[in-house]
Design a protein around this motif. Structure first.
Motif, PDB file in Angstrom:
ATOM      1  N   GLU A  49       0.870  -1.090  -0.075  1.00  0.00           N
ATOM      2  CA  GLU A  49      -0.158  -0.103  -0.064  1.00  0.00           C
ATOM      3  C   GLU A  49       0.724   1.103  -0.012  1.00  0.00           C
ATOM      4  N   LEU A  78      -6.397  -3.654  -2.814  1.00  0.00           N
ATOM      5  CA  LEU A  78      -5.475  -2.621  -2.910  1.00  0.00           C
ATOM      6  C   LEU A  78      -5.232  -2.266  -4.532  1.00  0.00           C
ATOM      7  N   GLU A 123      -8.268  -0.508  -5.829  1.00  0.00           N
ATOM      8  CA  GLU A 123      -8.082   0.949  -5.504  1.00  0.00           C
ATOM      9  C   GLU A 123      -7.299   1.752  -6.214  1.00  0.00           C
ATOM     10  N   HIS A 124      -6.158   1.077  -6.382  1.00  0.00           N
ATOM     11  CA  HIS A 124      -5.113   1.872  -7.286  1.00  0.00           C
ATOM     12  C   HIS A 124      -5.112   1.727  -8.784  1.00  0.00           C
TER      13      HIS A 124
END
Ligand SMILES: *Cc1c(COP(=O)(O)O)cnc(C)c1O
Length: 456
Positions: free
Chosen positions: A202, A235, A238-239
């Motif tokens: 992250e 993650l 999300e990215h």
């Protein structure tokens, strides 16, 4: 298969240690001027090459992660080869193309991955990783307006690749082959079992916003551990990063009720690599390159032959759009046979059985004085033995491994894990029984004892 297995003969050894020059001489150094018959050649080859064969199909081969060969898979492989089927194009072998489609559906179902994903049949986990990362490269650059197929990487926008510290060597090679480079890949720290740490991932994802591919692992080749795939998958979503999962053997954990939890979240990825020739016990060679969005694989593999029609135009699967090869063998056919021979319950049982044998290995060896260096969560066991005082650890372990290999009751190899030399046991063969584990443990402990006594 069983009847012809040499295991019961008195001089049986899993592997011999032939002199390579002698082996070469025996097999035949010079090309004959006049041709020979198939019968003559096979009689000669069968006798001359025997010392150079390793019985990886037998129940007590525990080296690398190899797997055996299910009888139906061997038969289907012979059958395919005897018809010399070229599977690159539908018209060359409609049966092979149709079988690929069937195996593709079955594999997605067993692995519980998106049923609409595309599956390319390649030589193994190595090439499956290449195809997953090639699709990532193509798609991530397309998103920022760059056509890597046409323009290559000179002057291309920057790509960022994040891989675990314990990523398999085939990931490094895939990155090298794809022109991304493996020294430029950022290594995400891992824990003592080799699992990527999501907090570190992250942090790295937040550092900069770049087109990014993340490479996670289902089944570490040493410990058998799984990266925390759900956390990593979330993650990556999300990215907006492409997640590729190297699941060469470990992804099959998803096909077994008692192990599927380990690979929970794998379904969040964009691409996956898994072998058929390892834990599934299909014959060599076959790996599955799976890509969530078929168009991402097709664009990366785009093949401009004037005689080619796109699958969508005809409803036919055109195999050459799924892999980088043009002509090739029909490697899905032995996998089809392996899956039919096992059935859904047989595959569940194969995975569960191997894991249970691995735990038995760990328990019995520990009782015999070994140190088990990993959490045995799957089919891999890392084993150490403390050397007698005054002797160095690494040569002691290597001498034990050499003894075990020479003894021939079973075969296992060595590995280095976090700076330590260890023995590595992989239970991945359909034929291995509890009695094979017990017999192998006895042989191993006997070799340890002999090595201790040699030094005293
Ligand atoms: C074996 C393995 C590979 C490579 O697969 P091949 O079939 O040998 O090409 C990649 N990753 C992992 C974790 C493996 O165990």
């Amino acid at each position: 298969m069983q009847d012809s297995h040499p295991e019961s003969t008195a001089d049986y050894r899993v592997a011999h240690d032939p002199d390579p020059l002698e082996l070469r001489r025996a097999i035949g150094d010079h090309l004959p001027d006049d041709g020979e018959t198939a019968e003559e050649i096979m009689a000669h080859l069968t006798a001359a090459a025997a010392p150079g064969l390793v019985d990886t199909t037998g129940p007590r081969y525990f080296g690398f992660v190899v797997g055996g060969a299910l009888p139906a898979s061997v038969a289907a492989d012979h059958w395919t080869t005897s018809h010399d089927q070229a599977a690159g194009f539908y018209v060359l072998s409609p049966a092979s193309a149709v079988i690929e489609g069937i195996v593709s559906d079955w594999a997605l179902d067993l692995l519980d991955l998106p049923r609409s994903a595309a599956v390319g049949f390649v030589t193994g986990g190595q090439m499956a990783n290449v195809l997953g990362l090639a699709s990532a490269r193509h798609q991530l650059l397309a998103r920022v307006g760059w056509d890597v197929a046409a323009s290559g990487l000179n002057g291309a926008p920057e790509l960022r690749v994040l891989i675990g510290e314990e990523a398999h060597g085939t990931i490094d090679r895939a990155l090298a082959l794809l022109g991304i480079g493996n020294a430029t890949a950022i290594r995400v720290p891992t824990d003592g079992q080799g699992r990527m740490q999501p907090t570190d991932l992250e942090r790295l994802l937040r550092e900069r916003s770049l087109p990014t591919a993340v490479c996670a692992q289902a089944g570490n080749v040493n410990t058998g551990s799984f990266d925390p795939l759900r956390a990593i998958g979330e993650l990556c979503r999300e990215h907006d990063a492409w997640l590729h999962i190297d699941g060469a053997f470990g992804l099959w954990a998803r096909a077994c009720a008692s192990t599927c939890e380990l690979a929970d979240g794998a379904e969040l990825a964009s691409s996956w690599g898994v072998d058929a020739h390892k834990w599934l016990n299909a014959t060599y060679d076959c790996g599955l390159a799976i890509v969530r969005e078929p168009s991402h694989l097709f664009s990366a593999m785009d093949y401009q032959g004037s005689y080619l029609v796109k699958s969508a135009d005809t409803g036919r699967r055109e195999p050459c759009h799924y892999t980088p090869e043009s002509s090739r063998r029909a490697r899905a056919t032995p996998v089809y046979a392996a899956l039919r021979e096992l059935g859904r319950s047989g595959l569940d049982d194969l995975v569960a059985r191997c894991c249970s044998h691995a735990r038995l290995f760990a328990r019995l060896l520990q009782e015999g004085g070994a140190k088990i260096a990993n959490d045995v969560v799957l089919n891999q066991v890392l084993v150490g033995f403390a050397p007698p005082s005054g002797r160095a650890a690494t040569p002691f372990i290597d001498a034990i491994i050499a003894r075990i290999q020479k003894d021939g009751t079973c075969w296992l190899g060595g590995t280095s894990w976090r700076g330590e030399r260890l023995m590595r046991i992989s239970v991945s063969n359909w034929q291995t029984r509890e009695s094979d584990v017990i017999r192998s443990v006895n042989a191993i402990l006997h070799c340890v004892q002999a090595e201790v006594e040699r030094g005293s």
